[in-house]
Design an enzyme around this catalytic site. Sequence first.
Site, short mmCIF file in Angstrom:
data_model
loop_
_atom_site.label_atom_id
_atom_site.label_comp_id
_atom_site.label_asym_id
_atom_site.label_seq_id
_atom_site.Cartn_x
_atom_site.Cartn_y
_atom_site.Cartn_z
N GLY A 46 11.83 2.81 -5.53
CA GLY A 46 10.89 1.77 -5.93
C GLY A 46 9.72 1.66 -4.98
O GLY A 46 9.04 2.64 -4.71
N LEU A 47 9.49 0.45 -4.45
CA LEU A 47 8.30 0.21 -3.63
C LEU A 47 8.67 -0.49 -2.33
O LEU A 47 9.70 -1.16 -2.23
CB LEU A 47 7.26 -0.60 -4.40
CG LEU A 47 7.52 -2.08 -4.71
CD1 LEU A 47 7.10 -2.99 -3.56
CD2 LEU A 47 6.79 -2.49 -5.98
N CYS A 62 2.90 8.99 4.07
CA CYS A 62 2.82 9.47 2.69
C CYS A 62 2.09 10.81 2.59
O CYS A 62 1.56 11.18 1.55
CB CYS A 62 2.14 8.43 1.78
SG CYS A 62 3.00 6.84 1.79
#
Length: 235
Positions: A176-177, A194
């Site tokens: 998810g986040l 990232c």
Amino acid sequence: MSISDSYRIDAASKPDTNHVPRTTSHEPRITVRHLGLVPYEQTLEAMKAFTSTRTPETADELWLLEHPPIYTYGVAGRAEHLPPANCGIHVLKVDRGGQVTFHGPGQLIVYALIDLRRRSIGVRDLVRLLEQAVLDLLKESGIRAERRDGAPGVYVEDAKIAALGLRIRGGCSYHGLSLNVDVDLEPFNAIDPCGYPGLSVTSVRNLGLADSMDDLGERLAGKIMQLLGTTEKRK
């Protein structure tokens, strides 16, 4: 064994936390679990078990939690983005998409266990939905944030405040986040967040907001449910 049972059995091994796990049911077909501070590996195995055993009748779930310090990177993660071997923080390759990121206390994690086929949405739709929920949450607090094409997540000016990574199995999502609330940002300096060298990272607290983790979690879950509800009505 149910997913909630697995957390009860392992409760004694969880780090000490003031968060009391609780479960609240919502319509349509969403269950929100507040799990507190739980080890990453334990949570990953629980997500896999939930996803592999769910049926078409299983309600979707949102898990709100924090993790002890850990670096994770996805299936296509590249070694040049990782921290040095002597960084002192565990590094784990996992089955989500995306490059390396850091998780730690003070970071709000929302794991989205969603049946995409039942809701007639695709993975890109879910990514944008999760991004929009964070954008709406920050906008409520007067923070202008944005998404970037080709770089999933949410950004405030040139700094990333929320990261996303998902895995789809059998038409259902997990992972998810993560939203940086009051997390220590120093560990991000040891990686290319990232997969982007030099990418700045910020947090809700650095932007001057004093909202609690619990309050932000409740509000963010509410916005995700609202957006999912809108998606269902468009079937």
